[in-house]
Write an enzyme that holds these catalytic residues in place. Structure first.
Site, short mmCIF file in Angstrom:
data_model
loop_
_atom_site.label_atom_id
_atom_site.label_comp_id
_atom_site.label_asym_id
_atom_site.label_seq_id
_atom_site.Cartn_x
_atom_site.Cartn_y
_atom_site.Cartn_z
N CYS B 103 -36.54 43.51 -59.39
CA CYS B 103 -38.03 43.32 -59.10
C CYS B 103 -38.40 43.67 -57.75
O CYS B 103 -37.83 42.92 -56.93
CB CYS B 103 -38.79 42.06 -59.64
SG CYS B 103 -37.56 40.59 -59.58
N VAL B 104 -39.18 44.61 -57.53
CA VAL B 104 -39.62 44.76 -56.23
C VAL B 104 -41.14 44.77 -56.01
O VAL B 104 -41.86 45.34 -56.97
CB VAL B 104 -39.24 46.19 -55.74
CG1 VAL B 104 -39.55 46.46 -54.14
CG2 VAL B 104 -37.92 46.42 -55.80
#
Lengths: 415, 104
Positions: B103-104
């Site tokens: 996840c970014v």
């Protein structure tokens, strides 16, 4: 004559068309851009539609307007890419050859990945990642009298990972203005362990949720939604009831990527995160939301990538090694409601911190702090987007590679 | 970064307890780590998931819940039952690989 084909005329593809039209010698290269839709949407504007701040006309313009005259624009659906033959096939059977292919096919939501959502879709369950969703939600909010309003992220990665938070902050603001905040329980449901992915930022944003009395439900792995009982169910049997569910469904790359065997399990294109060359074929490049690079799926990222990819395409044409110059740079305004916004600037290795932007000490923008100026920056950005960004006109003082000047880490800021 | 004595070995771990070098990992370490995070006794299915994670990590594949759910070993629901309360985070810890940054 050699041929460069860009697939997708959204933000990333349009910016590439403008960069390449300026850089590639017209005597040697013909540029074609292909898209299946006539209209270009200013996607950051969708966020404001449910609250009536923007109307449909604010966020839609014809794609052709932004594509340089020297670039051929084909309005058609691509049925398949055949990378072994350096060829793609349009719906209807026409084929197009290329020497270089740039994939800018974007990402979109896939509500069918949320079991049970179909029955309540655009009745009690809405998205704001499409124009139709944002407009339908605007209509639904007109009759909102209170209850449980749940903002929900199904799965990462999503386009613009701060948008659901911004939506929640703006929702809080809107409800207060309408005198409905006391009757409305605002709940934020996320698969992440906090409000955001990056630790420093997560602390600041979680604080904002608390301050605005928005309940955080973290680590929620969504299994399904029950549209009749109006409940979200997690894999580990947690239930979150709602009266109105605003969901960000699973985001996926375009189907043509999947059909052509060029994508991962979410149809994102495996891409070198520093050079933006496809991992599978040296004459295929990808940028924007379409790739699997671990950067935010956001317009600012596409903007920075477009500059670097243009240079790398020139290197590739000359047979030179590609430059590993993309550092994951992203720059985002975060609307926090009540006419204020935060600004964050980060890359693969540096998480968003405090400081000033774009000039050290002078600012005028403040990083990771709520200010009115940041909010005006966000609103002004619509103009910048339509008239500078898409046309690939340089934005003064903002570089593709992130600058560390004027930035402070959370530890330094405390001193 | 700090060191940790576990199952008769001294290994390097990060601030969240994830192994820094996946090569340091042994089955004995996995058993100890599983105890530390209060997992139920490890079954064949647990070990299959752990093997899958280590194999993919070694090949540089980005791991996600979806990926493991499509592995043919377990579906996501079963993964939650095997590693309650954060299946990917916990399975990665026991498998001696970095916390997946999907996840970014």
């Amino acid at each position: 004559m050699k041929k460069l084909v860009i697939l997708g005329a959204g933000s990333a593809g349009t910016m590439m068309a403008n960069h390449l039209a300026k850089t590639l010698p017209k005597s040697d290269w013909a540029i074609t851009i292909i898209d299946q839709y006539e209209n270009h949407y200013y996607q950051p504007g969708f966020l404001f539609i449910p609250f009536g701040t923007y109307k449909e006309k604010d966020v839609v313009k014809p794609k052709r307007k932004f594509i340089p005259k020297s670039v051929e624009f084909i309005l058609a659906q691509v049925s398949k890419i055949m990378p072994e033959k350096n060829m793609l096939e349009l719906k209807g059977g026409q084929t197009i050859n290329y020497d270089i292919l740039v994939l800018a096919t974007g990402t979109k939501i896939d509500p069918s990945e949320l079991p049970g959502a179909q029955e309540g879709w655009h009745k009690d369950i809405f998205d704001f990642y499409t124009l139709e969703g944002a407009v339908a939600l605007h209509q639904r909010l007109q009759s909102w009298k209170g209850g449980k309003l749940v903002v929900h992220i199904q799965e990462m990665p999503i386009k613009c990972p701060v948008a659901p938070l911004e939506f929640s902050f703006l929702m809080d603001s809107w409800l207060r203005k309408k005198g409905l905040r006391d009757q409305t329980e605002l709940i934020y449901v996320t698969p992440l362990s906090g409000a955001f992915t990056k630790p420093t930022c997560s602390v600041a944003l979680t604080h904002l949720l608390t301050e605005k009395d928005i309940k955080l439900v973290p680590d929620f792995g969504t299994e399904r939604v029950d549209s009749t009982a109006k409940k979200l169910h997690s894999f580990d049997e947690i239930e979150v009831p709602y009266d109105l569910l605003v969901t960000i469904p699973t985001n996926k790359g375009d189907e043509v990527i999947g059909r052509s065997g060029l994508g991962d399990d979410l149809n994102f294109i495996p891409t070198n995160k520093h050079t933006l060359q496809s991992n599978a074929f040296p004459n295929i490049f990808a940028l924007g939301d379409a790739t699997n690079v671990p950067a935010s799926k956001a317009g600012s990222v596409a903007h920075f990538q477009a500059e670097i990819l243009t240079e790398n395409i020139l290197h590739f044409i000359k047979g030179q090694p590609l430059k590993p110059d993309f550092d994951g740079h992203a720059n985002c305004f975060i609307e926090s409601g009540n006419g204020k916004a935060l600004l964050i600037d980060f890359n693969y290795t540096t998480e968003p911190g405090f400081g000033t932007f774009p000039f050290p000490a002078l600012g005028p923008m403040q990083l990771l702090k709520e200010t009115r100026l940041n909010h005006w920056g966000k609103l002004m950005f619509k103009w910048i987007y339509w008239y500078m960004l898409l046309k690939a006109r340089p934005i003064p003082f903002i570089t593709a590679k992130m600058s560390l000047m004027g930035k402070k880490t959370a530890k330094e800021a405390k001193k | 970064m700090s060191t940790k004595n576990i199952a008769g070995k001294t290994i390097e771990v990060n601030e969240e307890g994830y192994l820094l070098n996946m090569a340091d990992w042994t089955k004995e370490i996995a058993l100890e780590l599983a105890k530390e995070i209060n997992l139920p006794p490890l079954t064949d299915k647990h070990w299959q998931v752990i093997d899958y994670l280590r194999k993919n990590q070694a090949e540089g594949v980005a791991l996600s819940l979806r990926k493991v759910g499509n592995s043919g070993i377990v579906d996501v629901k079963e993964l939650y039952a095997l590693f309650p309360g954060g299946p990917l985070k916990k399975s990665a810890l026991v498998a001696g690989i970095p916390k997946p940054a999907s996840c970014v």
